[in-house]
Write a protein that holds these residues in place. Sequence first.
Motif, PDB file in Angstrom:
ATOM      1  N   ALA A  35       0.831  -1.200   0.000  1.00  0.00           N
ATOM      2  CA  ALA A  35       0.000   0.000   0.000  1.00  0.00           C
ATOM      3  C   ALA A  35       0.868   1.253   0.000  1.00  0.00           C
ATOM      4  CB  ALA A  35      -0.918   0.010   1.217  1.00  0.00           C
ATOM      5  N   LEU A  47      -4.562   6.596   3.731  1.00  0.00           N
ATOM      6  CA  LEU A  47      -4.332   5.557   2.753  1.00  0.00           C
ATOM      7  C   LEU A  47      -4.613   6.101   1.358  1.00  0.00           C
ATOM      8  CD1 LEU A  47      -3.788   2.556   2.095  1.00  0.00           C
ATOM      9  CD2 LEU A  47      -6.221   2.138   2.489  1.00  0.00           C
ATOM     10  N   THR A  50      -3.949   0.678  -2.543  1.00  0.00           N
ATOM     11  CA  THR A  50      -3.546  -0.659  -2.131  1.00  0.00           C
ATOM     12  C   THR A  50      -3.462  -1.572  -3.352  1.00  0.00           C
ATOM     13  OG1 THR A  50      -5.804  -1.399  -1.751  1.00  0.00           O
ATOM     14  CG2 THR A  50      -4.640  -0.426   0.128  1.00  0.00           C
TER      15      THR A  50
END
Length: 118
Positions: A35, A47, A50
Amino acid sequence: QVQLVESGGGLVQAGGSLRLSCAVFGNIVSINAMAWYRQAPGKQRELVATITSGGSTNYTDSVKGRFTTSRDNAKNTVYLQMNSLKPEDTAVYYCNADIRILRYRNYWGQGTQVTVSS
């Protein structure tokens, strides 16, 4: 000992492109999900993208259509191609991976700075 070594960050004008790389070094058995995260000054780490061992990808909404992550399992390397960069993409970008030596553990890279000027 496992190391995630990132490269490719830098300064770019808005609308430009950068390609980040993250290579995994060490006596590893396998790598599962990988990721990319980023952290802008004064903000929480978020984030970005991924990628599974099989190549399935997911992206946060703000980068969809602009960023592409890929991996070369033979080289234990993950990439993040960033196009149409915006000033709000400015952050330290971190690589993250689930890596098996004796068992799976989660590891982080040291981070690479991406700065997008307007």
